[in-house]
Design a protein around this motif. Structure first.
Motif, short mmCIF file in Angstrom:
data_model
loop_
_atom_site.label_atom_id
_atom_site.label_comp_id
_atom_site.label_asym_id
_atom_site.label_seq_id
_atom_site.Cartn_x
_atom_site.Cartn_y
_atom_site.Cartn_z
N LEU A 69 0.85 -1.19 0.00
CA LEU A 69 0.00 0.00 0.00
C LEU A 69 0.88 1.24 0.00
CD1 LEU A 69 -3.01 0.82 0.23
CD2 LEU A 69 -2.70 0.84 2.69
N ASN A 70 0.56 2.22 -0.83
CA ASN A 70 1.37 3.44 -0.86
C ASN A 70 0.54 4.68 -0.55
OD1 ASN A 70 0.32 4.60 -3.38
ND2 ASN A 70 1.33 2.90 -4.40
N HIS B 29 -5.78 8.84 -2.52
CA HIS B 29 -6.78 8.75 -3.59
C HIS B 29 -8.13 8.30 -3.05
CE1 HIS B 29 -8.41 8.26 -7.61
NE2 HIS B 29 -8.84 7.07 -7.24
N TYR B 30 -8.13 7.41 -2.08
CA TYR B 30 -9.36 6.91 -1.50
C TYR B 30 -9.74 7.64 -0.21
CZ TYR B 30 -9.01 3.52 -5.14
OH TYR B 30 -8.93 2.94 -6.38
N LEU C 54 -12.98 2.10 1.61
CA LEU C 54 -12.60 2.36 0.22
C LEU C 54 -11.20 1.82 -0.07
CD1 LEU C 54 -13.95 5.98 -0.31
CD2 LEU C 54 -14.98 3.82 -1.05
N VAL C 55 -10.29 2.01 0.88
CA VAL C 55 -8.93 1.49 0.70
C VAL C 55 -8.97 -0.02 0.60
CG1 VAL C 55 -6.65 1.24 1.76
CG2 VAL C 55 -7.84 3.45 1.84
N TYR C 56 -9.69 -0.65 1.51
CA TYR C 56 -9.78 -2.12 1.48
C TYR C 56 -10.40 -2.61 0.17
CZ TYR C 56 -11.37 -6.82 2.11
OH TYR C 56 -11.59 -8.15 1.91
N GLN C 57 -11.54 -2.09 -0.19
CA GLN C 57 -12.26 -2.57 -1.37
C GLN C 57 -11.49 -2.32 -2.65
OE1 GLN C 57 -15.11 -4.35 -1.30
NE2 GLN C 57 -14.95 -4.61 -3.49
#
Length: 130
Positions: A92-93, A99-100, A106-109
């Motif tokens: 993950l960056n 962006h999310y 949102l990051v997970y999905q």
């Protein structure tokens, strides 16, 4: 009457929300007031990324209410290292996180579940209180 809940996503996107003279918004407000706010066990829940929507809606309804407005903010991920640890994802960056909007779901999905949807090790390790 049986309990009812009306859910509206992105209430702020309704045209005329910021125009106090808008006839259609006044009709909507009257409908909401009559069918969801003036009766017991009738509820109106909405999302908005504009906090003032609750104030504008109450202006359209033109009355004081005994009911409170509960505002719940989305939980946010504090920083990149927390996100990497929470989702057990070293790839993950910061750009993805920003962006999310640092919103965990949102990051997970969008990032973690896409990498390997069969691997549940990306599910968050933390418990959220409601």
């Amino acid at each position: 009457a049986s309990p009812r809940i009306l859910l509206i996503d992105e209430l702020n996107k309704l045209e005329g929300m910021t125009d106090p003279g808008n006839v259609e918004m006044k009709r909507l407000a009257e409908f909401l007031k009559t069918h969801f706010l003036a009766n017991d066990k009738q509820y109106f829940v909405f999302s908005s990324h504009v906090v003032s929507s609750s104030y504008q809606l109450s202006e359209f309804m033109d009355s004081a209410s005994r009911r409170r407005v509960h505002i719940r903010e989305l939980p946010l991920i504090a920083n990149l290292s927390t996100a990497k640890d929470t989702f057990n994802n070293s790839r993950l960056n910061a750009r993805q996180l920003l962006h999310y909007g640092c919103v965990p779901a949102l990051v997970y999905q969008s990032v973690c579940a896409v990498l390997d949807p069969t691997n549940d090790s990306y599910l968050p390790k933390m418990n959220r209180e409601m």
